[in-house]
Design a protein around this motif. Structure first.
Motif, PDB file in Angstrom:
ATOM      1  N   PHE A 173       0.804  -1.217   0.000  1.00 46.11           N
ATOM      2  CA  PHE A 173       0.000   0.000   0.000  1.00 46.11           C
ATOM      3  C   PHE A 173       0.843   1.276   0.000  1.00 46.11           C
ATOM      4  O   PHE A 173       0.444   2.277  -0.587  1.00 46.11           O
ATOM      5  CB  PHE A 173      -0.926   0.019   1.228  1.00 46.11           C
ATOM      6  CG  PHE A 173      -1.916  -1.113   1.259  1.00 46.11           C
ATOM      7  CD1 PHE A 173      -3.138  -1.011   0.623  1.00 46.11           C
ATOM      8  CD2 PHE A 173      -1.610  -2.294   1.931  1.00 46.11           C
ATOM      9  CE1 PHE A 173      -4.044  -2.058   0.659  1.00 46.11           C
ATOM     10  CE2 PHE A 173      -2.518  -3.348   1.973  1.00 46.11           C
ATOM     11  CZ  PHE A 173      -3.737  -3.221   1.328  1.00 46.11           C
ATOM     12  N   VAL A 174       1.986   1.246   0.678  1.00 42.78           N
ATOM     13  CA  VAL A 174       2.810   2.452   0.803  1.00 42.78           C
ATOM     14  C   VAL A 174       4.279   2.083   0.644  1.00 42.78           C
ATOM     15  O   VAL A 174       4.659   0.907   0.728  1.00 42.78           O
ATOM     16  CB  VAL A 174       2.604   3.135   2.184  1.00 42.78           C
ATOM     17  CG1 VAL A 174       1.174   3.649   2.321  1.00 42.78           C
ATOM     18  CG2 VAL A 174       2.935   2.172   3.315  1.00 42.78           C
ATOM     19  N   ASP A 175       5.097   3.096   0.438  1.00 41.36           N
ATOM     20  CA  ASP A 175       6.542   2.892   0.394  1.00 41.36           C
ATOM     21  C   ASP A 175       7.071   2.803   1.821  1.00 41.36           C
ATOM     22  O   ASP A 175       6.829   3.695   2.635  1.00 41.36           O
ATOM     23  CB  ASP A 175       7.227   4.051  -0.330  1.00 41.36           C
ATOM     24  CG  ASP A 175       6.874   4.084  -1.809  1.00 41.36           C
ATOM     25  OD1 ASP A 175       6.655   2.997  -2.380  1.00 41.36           O
ATOM     26  OD2 ASP A 175       6.799   5.191  -2.381  1.00 41.36           O
ATOM     27  N   VAL A 176       7.770   1.724   2.101  1.00 38.67           N
ATOM     28  CA  VAL A 176       8.290   1.506   3.452  1.00 38.67           C
ATOM     29  C   VAL A 176       9.801   1.360   3.389  1.00 38.67           C
ATOM     30  O   VAL A 176      10.322   0.577   2.593  1.00 38.67           O
ATOM     31  CB  VAL A 176       7.675   0.232   4.087  1.00 38.67           C
ATOM     32  CG1 VAL A 176       8.232   0.048   5.496  1.00 38.67           C
ATOM     33  CG2 VAL A 176       6.161   0.334   4.125  1.00 38.67           C
ATOM     34  N   LYS A 177      10.481   2.122   4.232  1.00 41.76           N
ATOM     35  CA  LYS A 177      11.931   1.971   4.354  1.00 41.76           C
ATOM     36  C   LYS A 177      12.261   1.697   5.811  1.00 41.76           C
ATOM     37  O   LYS A 177      11.557   2.137   6.722  1.00 41.76           O
ATOM     38  CB  LYS A 177      12.668   3.219   3.878  1.00 41.76           C
ATOM     39  CG  LYS A 177      12.452   4.439   4.763  1.00 41.76           C
ATOM     40  CD  LYS A 177      13.408   5.561   4.384  1.00 41.76           C
ATOM     41  CE  LYS A 177      13.277   6.737   5.364  1.00 41.76           C
ATOM     42  NZ  LYS A 177      14.273   7.791   5.103  1.00 41.76           N
ATOM     43  N   VAL A 178      13.316   0.933   6.033  1.00 38.69           N
ATOM     44  CA  VAL A 178      13.759   0.615   7.390  1.00 38.69           C
ATOM     45  C   VAL A 178      15.230   1.001   7.496  1.00 38.69           C
ATOM     46  O   VAL A 178      16.098   0.326   6.936  1.00 38.69           O
ATOM     47  CB  VAL A 178      13.559  -0.876   7.718  1.00 38.69           C
ATOM     48  CG1 VAL A 178      13.962  -1.152   9.164  1.00 38.69           C
ATOM     49  CG2 VAL A 178      12.110  -1.294   7.481  1.00 38.69           C
ATOM     50  N   ASP A 179      15.512   2.088   8.205  1.00 32.69           N
ATOM     51  CA  ASP A 179      16.886   2.568   8.316  1.00 32.69           C
ATOM     52  C   ASP A 179      17.769   1.637   9.150  1.00 32.69           C
ATOM     53  O   ASP A 179      18.961   1.499   8.891  1.00 32.69           O
ATOM     54  CB  ASP A 179      16.892   3.967   8.950  1.00 32.69           C
ATOM     55  CG  ASP A 179      16.387   5.034   7.993  1.00 32.69           C
ATOM     56  OD1 ASP A 179      16.264   4.729   6.789  1.00 32.69           O
ATOM     57  OD2 ASP A 179      16.121   6.165   8.448  1.00 32.69           O
ATOM     58  N   HIS A 180      17.164   1.013  10.162  1.00 35.03           N
ATOM     59  CA  HIS A 180      17.936   0.154  11.075  1.00 35.03           C
ATOM     60  C   HIS A 180      17.229  -1.197  11.202  1.00 35.03           C
ATOM     61  O   HIS A 180      16.555  -1.455  12.216  1.00 35.03           O
ATOM     62  CB  HIS A 180      18.069   0.825  12.444  1.00 35.03           C
ATOM     63  CG  HIS A 180      18.571   2.231  12.388  1.00 35.03           C
ATOM     64  ND1 HIS A 180      19.899   2.549  12.191  1.00 35.03           N
ATOM     65  CD2 HIS A 180      17.916   3.420  12.494  1.00 35.03           C
ATOM     66  CE1 HIS A 180      20.052   3.861  12.193  1.00 35.03           C
ATOM     67  NE2 HIS A 180      18.857   4.413  12.376  1.00 35.03           N
ATOM     68  N   PRO A 181      17.367  -2.070  10.203  1.00 30.29           N
ATOM     69  CA  PRO A 181      16.597  -3.325  10.205  1.00 30.29           C
ATOM     70  C   PRO A 181      16.893  -4.234  11.397  1.00 30.29           C
ATOM     71  O   PRO A 181      15.991  -4.850  11.948  1.00 30.29           O
ATOM     72  CB  PRO A 181      17.003  -3.994   8.884  1.00 30.29           C
ATOM     73  CG  PRO A 181      18.268  -3.313   8.465  1.00 30.29           C
ATOM     74  CD  PRO A 181      18.184  -1.929   8.989  1.00 30.29           C
TER      75      PRO A 181
ATOM     76  N   TRP B 100      11.571   5.107  15.227  1.00 26.23           N
ATOM     77  CA  TRP B 100      12.947   5.561  14.986  1.00 26.23           C
ATOM     78  C   TRP B 100      13.730   4.520  14.193  1.00 26.23           C
ATOM     79  O   TRP B 100      14.567   4.879  13.351  1.00 26.23           O
ATOM     80  CB  TRP B 100      13.642   5.831  16.320  1.00 26.23           C
ATOM     81  CG  TRP B 100      15.079   6.194  16.168  1.00 26.23           C
ATOM     82  CD1 TRP B 100      15.615   7.435  15.927  1.00 26.23           C
ATOM     83  CD2 TRP B 100      16.197   5.293  16.211  1.00 26.23           C
ATOM     84  NE1 TRP B 100      16.985   7.359  15.813  1.00 26.23           N
ATOM     85  CE2 TRP B 100      17.364   6.048  15.987  1.00 26.23           C
ATOM     86  CE3 TRP B 100      16.315   3.921  16.425  1.00 26.23           C
ATOM     87  CZ2 TRP B 100      18.632   5.482  15.973  1.00 26.23           C
ATOM     88  CZ3 TRP B 100      17.569   3.350  16.402  1.00 26.23           C
ATOM     89  CH2 TRP B 100      18.720   4.127  16.184  1.00 26.23           C
ATOM     90  N   THR B 101      13.503   3.238  14.439  1.00 28.91           N
ATOM     91  CA  THR B 101      14.230   2.200  13.704  1.00 28.91           C
ATOM     92  C   THR B 101      13.861   2.205  12.224  1.00 28.91           C
ATOM     93  O   THR B 101      14.637   1.719  11.400  1.00 28.91           O
ATOM     94  CB  THR B 101      13.948   0.805  14.292  1.00 28.91           C
ATOM     95  OG1 THR B 101      12.566   0.457  14.085  1.00 28.91           O
ATOM     96  CG2 THR B 101      14.276   0.767  15.776  1.00 28.91           C
ATOM     97  N   PHE B 102      12.702   2.761  11.881  1.00 25.80           N
ATOM     98  CA  PHE B 102      12.287   2.850  10.477  1.00 25.80           C
ATOM     99  C   PHE B 102      12.842   4.108   9.809  1.00 25.80           C
ATOM    100  O   PHE B 102      13.427   4.036   8.727  1.00 25.80           O
ATOM    101  CB  PHE B 102      10.758   2.872  10.379  1.00 25.80           C
ATOM    102  CG  PHE B 102      10.112   1.524  10.473  1.00 25.80           C
ATOM    103  CD1 PHE B 102       9.598   0.892   9.351  1.00 25.80           C
ATOM    104  CD2 PHE B 102      10.024   0.872  11.693  1.00 25.80           C
ATOM    105  CE1 PHE B 102       9.001  -0.358   9.442  1.00 25.80           C
ATOM    106  CE2 PHE B 102       9.428  -0.377  11.802  1.00 25.80           C
ATOM    107  CZ  PHE B 102       8.923  -0.993  10.670  1.00 25.80           C
ATOM    108  N   PHE B 103      12.622   5.266  10.461  1.00 23.05           N
ATOM    109  CA  PHE B 103      12.869   6.534   9.787  1.00 23.05           C
ATOM    110  C   PHE B 103      13.953   7.390  10.431  1.00 23.05           C
ATOM    111  O   PHE B 103      14.297   8.443   9.896  1.00 23.05           O
ATOM    112  CB  PHE B 103      11.572   7.353   9.737  1.00 23.05           C
ATOM    113  CG  PHE B 103      10.394   6.585   9.204  1.00 23.05           C
ATOM    114  CD1 PHE B 103      10.404   6.080   7.912  1.00 23.05           C
ATOM    115  CD2 PHE B 103       9.281   6.352   9.993  1.00 23.05           C
ATOM    116  CE1 PHE B 103       9.328   5.372   7.421  1.00 23.05           C
ATOM    117  CE2 PHE B 103       8.188   5.644   9.517  1.00 23.05           C
ATOM    118  CZ  PHE B 103       8.217   5.148   8.223  1.00 23.05           C
TER     119      PHE B 103
END
Length: 253
Positions: free
Chosen positions: A128-136, A213-216
């Motif tokens: 549904f949306v763009d998801v990024k994970v900065d700290h997987p 925070w772990t995502f963005f």
């Protein structure tokens, strides 16, 4: 450590979860998908960015925790409540299992279910949306710690509850409202006083903020405070469970 006993309870709980997969996994994923459709697509397209992030993406971590917290408590509480309800709890108490081994088996199974639900929900969100994970790696660590904490809480609730109504009081009347008011759909920077200060009293806010925070890489509160609340979410119910097993409260009568 009685690994055979732990494995037996763990496998039994996972098998029970498999028999109720529609209720335990499919239904929460469908519900979360509806949130994405309504808040991410319909409403989100009409809203400005939240903390510099697209609104649909911003709510992903919160929606994951919204599902995980409720399901973690329900799975863990029902897992220990059902043996009490059927009377088989005495077989567990008389088995060659320590309190630590019993809790490890039940909480481990419930936490496994919660983590699987979170990862499936995350995969659903990418549709549904763009998801990024900065700290997987930290995202997984935070997820496991939060899941274990609320599974411990659910385990304590399952022992405390005398009936199915009491089993649902805390998850439905306390945890779910606090989660909705804990920054799932908004940043506290978007609300004014006195509600901002009131929201800071909500412990769920610190979990959602730390997990986001772990995502963005952004957070509404300092990261150390989120870590402190996560530690408290484990230690507080764990202390209650230790007291329960030592005193036999609602276990042996």
């Amino acid at each position: 450590m009685n690994l055979i006993g732990i494995k037996a309870i763990y496998r039994f709980e996972m098998a029970r979860w498999g028999r109720t997969l529609w209720q335990s996994l499919v239904t929460p994923v469908i519900t979360t998908s509806l949130y994405f459709l309504v808040f991410g697509s319909a409403i989100g397209s009409r809203m400005s960015d939240m903390a510099g992030i697209d609104f649909g993406s911003f709510i992903v971590p919160g929606l994951i925790l919204l599902s995980v917290l409720t399901q973690a408590i329900m799975n863990a509480s029902f897992g220990i409540f059902f043996p009490k309800f059927t009377g088989t709890i005495y077989e567990i108490l008389s088995a060659p299992l320590s309190a630590l081994e019993t809790v490890t088996a039940y909480v481990g199974a419930a936490a496994t279910k919660a983590v699987i639900l979170a990862l499936v929900t995350l995969a659903t969100a990418t549709l549904f949306v763009d998801v990024k994970v900065d700290h997987p790696l930290l995202m997984l660590l935070f997820l496991v710690v939060i899941s274990v904490g609320f599974c411990l809480l659910g385990f304590a609730i399952g022992i405390w509850a005398k009936n199915f109504e009491q089993l649902q009081v805390i998850p439905l009347l306390i945890v779910t409202p606090l989660t909705f008011l804990g920054g799932v759909f908004y940043s506290i920077g978007a609300i004014g006083e006195p509600w901002r200060t009131v929201t800071l009293l909500n412990p769920i806010l610190y979990l959602v903020s730390g997990y986001r925070w772990t995502f963005f890489g952004i957070a509404d509160v300092p990261l150390w405070s989120s870590v402190a609340v996560m530690a408290a979410a484990i230690l507080a119910p764990l202390a209650a469970i230790i007291w329960i097993f030592r005193s036999g409260y609602r276990l042996k009568n």
